[in-house]
Structure formats: C-alpha cells, structure tokens
Design a protein around this motif. Structure first.
Motif, PDB file in Angstrom:
ATOM      1  N   ALA A 179       0.848  -1.208   0.000  1.00  0.00           N
ATOM      2  CA  ALA A 179       0.000   0.000   0.000  1.00  0.00           C
ATOM      3  C   ALA A 179       0.879   1.253   0.000  1.00  0.00           C
ATOM      4  N   ARG A 180       0.554   2.198  -0.836  1.00  0.00           N
ATOM      5  CA  ARG A 180       1.305   3.447  -0.887  1.00  0.00           C
ATOM      6  C   ARG A 180       0.919   4.335   0.295  1.00  0.00           C
ATOM      7  N   PRO A 181       1.870   5.135   0.761  1.00  0.00           N
ATOM      8  CA  PRO A 181       1.535   6.053   1.876  1.00  0.00           C
ATOM      9  C   PRO A 181       0.338   6.926   1.540  1.00  0.00           C
ATOM     10  N   GLY A 182      -0.618   6.944   2.431  1.00  0.00           N
ATOM     11  CA  GLY A 182      -1.824   7.736   2.235  1.00  0.00           C
ATOM     12  C   GLY A 182      -2.915   7.024   1.464  1.00  0.00           C
ATOM     13  N   ALA A 183      -2.587   5.864   0.868  1.00  0.00           N
ATOM     14  CA  ALA A 183      -3.593   5.117   0.108  1.00  0.00           C
ATOM     15  C   ALA A 183      -4.651   4.551   1.050  1.00  0.00           C
ATOM     16  N   ALA A 184      -5.856   4.378   0.522  1.00  0.00           N
ATOM     17  CA  ALA A 184      -6.957   3.873   1.344  1.00  0.00           C
ATOM     18  C   ALA A 184      -6.761   2.404   1.679  1.00  0.00           C
ATOM     19  N   LEU A 185      -7.066   2.054   2.919  1.00  0.00           N
ATOM     20  CA  LEU A 185      -7.067   0.657   3.377  1.00  0.00           C
ATOM     21  C   LEU A 185      -8.475   0.328   3.862  1.00  0.00           C
ATOM     22  N   ASP A 186      -8.888  -0.923   3.685  1.00  0.00           N
ATOM     23  CA  ASP A 186     -10.220  -1.355   4.107  1.00  0.00           C
ATOM     24  C   ASP A 186     -10.241  -1.470   5.628  1.00  0.00           C
TER      25      ASP A 186
END
Length: 438
Positions: free
Chosen positions: A247-254
């Motif tokens: 996951a990229r920094p700041g990307a949304a996670l569930d």
C-alpha cells in the motif's frame, strides 16, 4: 578474646557443599521459573490490551470497546499476581540479584502508571501510536526481567531451554507489536510509510528470534512450531501482510480488515504463547527432577564419605588412587579394613570422576547459551548507539548494521562490536539549520 579456629577444609566438606549449592541453584531457578510464568502471563495480557487499545483509538472509539474492557479486567488481576510474586522474591532466601530487584522496581513503576494511561485512552486523549508506544515500553522492561533470569541462572543443564524461552518471549512481543501496528493501519483506513516500515521490521525480527528459538528448543517443541507454520491462518496472515506492504503512503485501506487482521495475528500469538507455556512447564518439571536427583546424589555422597571418615587410615590410600599411585603395602592395614577402604576410595573416585565429566559437559552447554545471549545484547547495544548518536530509529539502525555486515562480508556480531568501539567523533552529528561547517 581468641578467635575460634575455622573448621579445616576436606574433600567431604567441599563435595557436600558443592552438591548443596547445586540444589540451592536449582531451587532458585525453579522459583524464578514461577516468576517467569507470571511475568509471561502479564506480558500476554498487556499485548492484548495494547492491540485492543490501538484499534479503539485509531477507530475513534468505534471498535473493540467491549474487548478492551474485558482485557483490562484480566490484566488487572494478573497485576495483583505479579506484585505478590515480586514480594516473594524480595526475601533473601530467594537469592534475587540486585539487577533483578531493580528490574522488578522498574516494572512496578510501569504498572503504577497504567491507571492514568487507561484514563487517557478512555477519553481518547492520546493517539493510537502513543498508546502502543506506552504499552511497549512497559512490556520491554518485563522482557528484560525474563532475559536477566536466563542470563543469571548459571545452571548449564537447563541453559538451552532458557535461551529458547528468551527468544520465544521476544518473538511473541514482536508479533504482538506487529498485530498492534497493523491493526492501527487498517483501523485508520490509510497507509503510513513509517508504520508500514515498522511492520516490515517486526516481521524480520520475528524470523530472527524464532530462528534462535528453533536452534535451542527441544525437538518436540521445534516440530510443533514447524507444524503451526502450515496452519491456514498463516497463509491468510501473509496475504494481509502483503496488503500492508504494497500500500502506498496515504492510500486507502479497508478498515473492515482490522478485525480479520487482529484475529489471524492473535491466532499466531496464541500459538507462540502455548509454546511458551509448555516450555516454562518443562523447565519447572526439569528443575523438580534435578532437585530430586541432586538430593539423591547428596545422600549417596554422605554415605560414601561417612565410610571414608570411619576409616582414617584409608585416607592416604584414597588420595593415592585419585592420582593413580600404587597403594601402600597391605601390611599397614587389616584385610577387612583394606577391602572396605579400597571399595570406599574406589567408589569416591568414580563419583568425583563422574562429577568432573558432567561439569565439563555442562560448562560447554552454558558457554554456548551465554554466547548466544551475549550476541543479542551486543547487537541491541550497537543499535542503541546508532539511534542515540545519529538520530536513527530502530529499523534504520538495524538495517545499517545488516547492510554493513553484508557489504563487508563480516558477521553481524563483529560489525556491532566494531560500532561500539568507535569514538564519538567517528559518528559526527547532523548539522542544524543555521549551523556552519567547522
């Protein structure tokens, strides 16, 4: 007033004292194993409270409120048990070291601060990251106490179990931190480079700790751990780890994955915890068996030496036999006394030879265990030096040591020792804004 003359040293007094000291050492270790058992239970409870508190704060109080409440009640009960165990170890007869008592005092200081920490979490007056750090700080001190018990035991016959235990406890804590940091990430709903790097570091650290555990654990426990690696939950954990890792920094996670992550991580930690419970139980059983054996040996030694003392003329023959010198002519003794003295000396000689061989073997085991524990301490100290002098965090400091080890084709221990030997000037200091080069 004339001083009373001290009782003269003799083979009997030294041998019997040696046996008695062995019994005392095993009894002290058995008492410390009981302490480790309670400390381990509290660490496991604090790990669960840390994880639940992190999710509670990261989700702004929407998740794990009930779970956290139940865990806090369990931990409070374990705190009472640990305080009672500490009270026992203050007694001089327990043989606690100054360092152990200091570590106990440090742990009590941390336990005394828990009500204020919990109050802040209840009010959501701190971040999830700070909450995890606070719990981890306390747990680190408790682990240091376990480490000291292993390092100060000085009982070679169980040294391998103690080294395995130290690394298993450390692996469980690293897995607990991974659970807390991963749950924080999922519950917050977005990636964070610093937190993701921390998770990756903890995964790597677990592998190192569990590698050492596997090296020193007995085959049955090692086989159980290898079997647990094939469990379905392990594959699910690896998938979730990859989700966090890419996951990229700041990307949304569930955020809904926080429950699943917490559950699969808990399964892994529970498996490690069960191994720890079984290892401590085996350690306590071995201590009990060693005490029984040592007491039997003490009784046998007493009988042999009583026979030796009852026949004073035979002492010279016993000494001759120790050095393989021919026994004096039989004319100086009666046939009956000669036979009895010869048998007594021969039995005593075999006893001393057997004890000498056993101690040599035990010293080899102890040296191996001490070397492993010392290597870990040196590497941790080297990381601390880099963190203090260069402002690195733990993950970066370890990567620097690891990269230097690979680049120079040297052992990690050698690199760590070289780092500790460098003067302060070798490190330099990052310049602040406005500072001019010297």
């Amino acid at each position: 007033m004339p001083e009373l003359a001290a009782a003269p040293l003799s083979v009997s007094s030294l041998l019997l004292r040696s046996r008695q000291l062995e019994i005392d050492a095993v009894r002290h270790l058995a008492s410390r194993a009981a302490l480790v058992d309670v400390v381990g239970q509290l660490i496991e409870g604090l790990q669960r409270e840390r994880g639940a508190s992190g999710v509670y704060l990261a989700s702004k109080g929407q998740r794990f409120a009930d779970l956290r409440g139940r865990v806090v009640q369990e931990v409070v009960a374990l705190e009472v048990q640990l305080r009672a165990e500490f009270a026992l170890h203050v007694e001089p007869a327990q043989g606690a070291t100054a360092k152990a008592l200091s570590l106990m005092a440090w742990a009590l200081l941390g336990l005394d601060s828990l009500p204020a920490l919990r109050s802040q979490i209840d009010k959501q007056a701190m971040t999830a990251h700070d909450s995890i750090a606070a719990f981890s700080h306390l747990i680190a001190g408790l682990i240091e106490l376990v480490f000291h018990v292993a390092d100060a035991a000085g009982l070679p016959s169980v040294s391998r179990q103690l080294v395995a235990l130290v690394h298993l406890v450390q692996a469980q804590e690293e897995a607990g931190q991974e659970r807390a940091m991963g749950a924080l990430l999922f519950a917050s709903g977005q990636g964070s480079e610093a937190h993701q790097q921390r998770v990756l570091h903890l995964i790597d650290a677990q592998e190192r700790s569990l590698g050492a555990f596997a090296e020193f654990a007995d085959p049955a426990l090692r086989a159980r751990w290898e079997q647990l690696q094939l469990a379905p939950g392990t594959a699910q954990l690896e998938r979730l780890r990859r989700t966090l890792g890419v996951a990229r920094p700041g990307a949304a996670l569930d955020s809904n994955q926080s429950d699943t992550w917490f559950e699969v991580c808990t399964q892994r930690i529970t498996a490690l915890w069960q191994l720890q419970v079984d290892l401590v139980q085996r350690l306590r059983e071995d201590c009990a068996a060693l005490i029984v054996q040592a007491q039997q040996d003490l009784q046998d030694s007493t009988g042999l030496l009583r026979g030796l003392r009852d026949n004073p003329p035979q002492r010279t023959h016993a000494v001759d036999r120790f050095f393989d010198i021919a026994v004096a002519p039989a004319a100086v003794q009666s046939p009956a006394a000669g036979a009895q003295g010869s048998e007594s000396a021969s039995s005593l000689l075999e006893l001393l030879r057997a004890q000498s061989a056993r101690m040599a073997s035990m010293e080899t085991e102890l040296e191996t265990a001490r070397r492993t524990l010392n290597e870990r301490k040196v590497i941790e100290r080297a990381k601390g030096v880099l963190m203090a002098r260069l402002g690195m965090n733990e993950e970066v400091a370890f990567r620097v040591l690891q990269k230097t080890s690979m680049d120079q084709n040297r052992r990690l221990l050698d690199v760590a020792e070289a780092t500790l030997s460098l003067p302060d000037l070798a490190f330099g200091h990052p310049e602040r804004k406005g500072d001019k080069p010297v």
